[in-house]
Design an enzyme around this catalytic site. Structure first.
Site, PDB file in Angstrom:
ATOM      1  N   PHE A 175       0.795  -1.260  -0.037  1.00  0.00           N
ATOM      2  CA  PHE A 175      -0.068   0.154  -0.177  1.00  0.00           C
ATOM      3  C   PHE A 175       0.852   1.225   0.029  1.00  0.00           C
ATOM      4  O   PHE A 175       1.995   1.221   0.385  1.00  0.00           O
ATOM      5  CB  PHE A 175      -1.020  -0.006   0.997  1.00  0.00           C
ATOM      6  CG  PHE A 175      -0.284   0.022   2.380  1.00  0.00           C
ATOM      7  CD1 PHE A 175       0.190   1.318   3.207  1.00  0.00           C
ATOM      8  CD2 PHE A 175       0.069  -1.159   3.055  1.00  0.00           C
ATOM      9  CE1 PHE A 175       0.636   1.221   4.483  1.00  0.00           C
ATOM     10  CE2 PHE A 175       0.836  -1.094   4.600  1.00  0.00           C
ATOM     11  CZ  PHE A 175       1.158   0.206   5.086  1.00  0.00           C
ATOM     12  N   CYS A 176       0.009   2.600  -0.360  1.00  0.00           N
ATOM     13  CA  CYS A 176       0.954   3.734  -0.478  1.00  0.00           C
ATOM     14  C   CYS A 176      -0.037   4.838  -0.375  1.00  0.00           C
ATOM     15  O   CYS A 176      -1.204   4.442  -0.110  1.00  0.00           O
ATOM     16  CB  CYS A 176       1.700   3.653  -1.875  1.00  0.00           C
ATOM     17  SG  CYS A 176       0.885   3.595  -3.189  1.00  0.00           S
ATOM     18  N   THR A 177       0.346   5.929  -0.282  1.00  0.00           N
ATOM     19  CA  THR A 177      -0.549   7.042  -0.257  1.00  0.00           C
ATOM     20  C   THR A 177      -1.871   7.073  -1.023  1.00  0.00           C
ATOM     21  O   THR A 177      -3.072   6.974  -0.614  1.00  0.00           O
ATOM     22  CB  THR A 177       0.142   8.438  -0.242  1.00  0.00           C
ATOM     23  OG1 THR A 177       1.268   8.412   0.629  1.00  0.00           O
ATOM     24  CG2 THR A 177      -0.949   9.363   0.194  1.00  0.00           C
ATOM     25  N   ILE A 204      -4.073   4.527   0.678  1.00  0.00           N
ATOM     26  CA  ILE A 204      -4.341   4.810   2.007  1.00  0.00           C
ATOM     27  C   ILE A 204      -5.622   5.850   2.022  1.00  0.00           C
ATOM     28  O   ILE A 204      -6.619   5.890   2.698  1.00  0.00           O
ATOM     29  CB  ILE A 204      -3.458   5.246   2.795  1.00  0.00           C
ATOM     30  CG1 ILE A 204      -2.168   4.489   2.904  1.00  0.00           C
ATOM     31  CG2 ILE A 204      -3.848   5.945   4.206  1.00  0.00           C
ATOM     32  CD1 ILE A 204      -0.814   4.963   3.201  1.00  0.00           C
TER      33      ILE A 204
END
Length: 252
Positions: A175-177, A204
């Site tokens: 996952f990332c922003t 996210i």
């Protein structure tokens, strides 16, 4: 009057990204839009701000570019202009991994919707990896996520090479922003022979937007690359600020 902030990206093959720069920059300036857009052979990435109508006009223009009809856009609002001017830059990559031959448009991993993410990462056979930088991870992450402790995204391939023996053959979720780094990192892992690789659709930000706090597996806040600095559930502005020496600190 509040402004609309649009964070966008799309991996799409642009044969001549330099030819797109002038018309796109002119449109943004005409519409009074400010921010930064990056163009590369692999697509477009950036964040812009302006009036509702101006942002709608720019987004419509970008969606008409080759391969960009399903452009990923996340909207927010700002009470004051978060950017001072408009920049459209030509880059080698729209998010720098530094590994040749990675095609995120073709090879990105499997999406997991925010509504399905909690159950997916609760599986003990799933290895959860946070692909963001260490300073971002420090203010918030998902329970049980591995922190590669990278200073920049381009360090991720070296981290993977150093740890691949322990992780190869596992089911991996990343996952990332907002999703862009995961598109690239999952594509990279697939070039490394990892077939069972997944990532959080919309990143996210999509999770915090759609998952209520009382059902969340997220702890802390999420760093964002605009004047808000961090956000929490519901994408409300968080408690972090950037100090004069460019360090993250709790806001007063």
């Amino acid at each position: 009057m509040s402004l609309t902030v649009a964070a966008l990206y799309k991996f799409a093959p642009f044969d001549d990204p330099a030819s797109l720069r002038g018309p796109l920059h002119s449109l943004c300036v005409e519409q009074g839009v400010c921010g930064t857009l990056l163009l590369a052979g692999e697509g477009i990435n950036g964040t812009i701000a302006g009036s509702d109508a101006a942002i709608a006009a720019v987004i419509a223009y970008i969606r008409a570019l080759p391969g960009c009809a399903d452009l990923d856009v996340k909207y927010a609002t700002a009470a004051r202009p978060p950017f001072g001017r408009m920049k459209v830059r030509i880059k080698k990559e729209i998010v720098t991994l530094g590994v040749a031959g990675v095609d995120a448009a073709r090879d990105a991993g499997h999406y997991v919707a925010p509504a399905d993410w909690n159950d997916f990462i609760a599986d003990p056979d799933t290895i959860l990896i946070d692909t963001r930088n260490a300073y971002e991870v420090a203010i918030g992450s998902f329970d049980g996520a591995i922190d590669p402790a990278t200073r920049s995204f381009s360090e991720f391939p070296a981290w993977w090479q150093a740890n691949r023996a322990a992780l190869q053959g596992k089911r991996i979720a990343m996952f990332c922003t907002g999703g862009i780094r995961c598109e690239k990192s999952t594509a990279f892992l697939r070039t490394e022979g990892v077939a069972d690789v997944f990532h959080l659709k919309g990143g996210i930000l999509a999770y915090l937007e759609h998952i209520p706090a009382d059902q969340s597996r997220w702890h802390g806040e999420c760093f964002v690359f605009d004047e808000r600095v961090s956000v929490g559930h519901g994408l409300v502005a968080g408690d972090w600020a950037v100090s004069g020496d460019n360090q993250l600190e709790k806001a007063d």
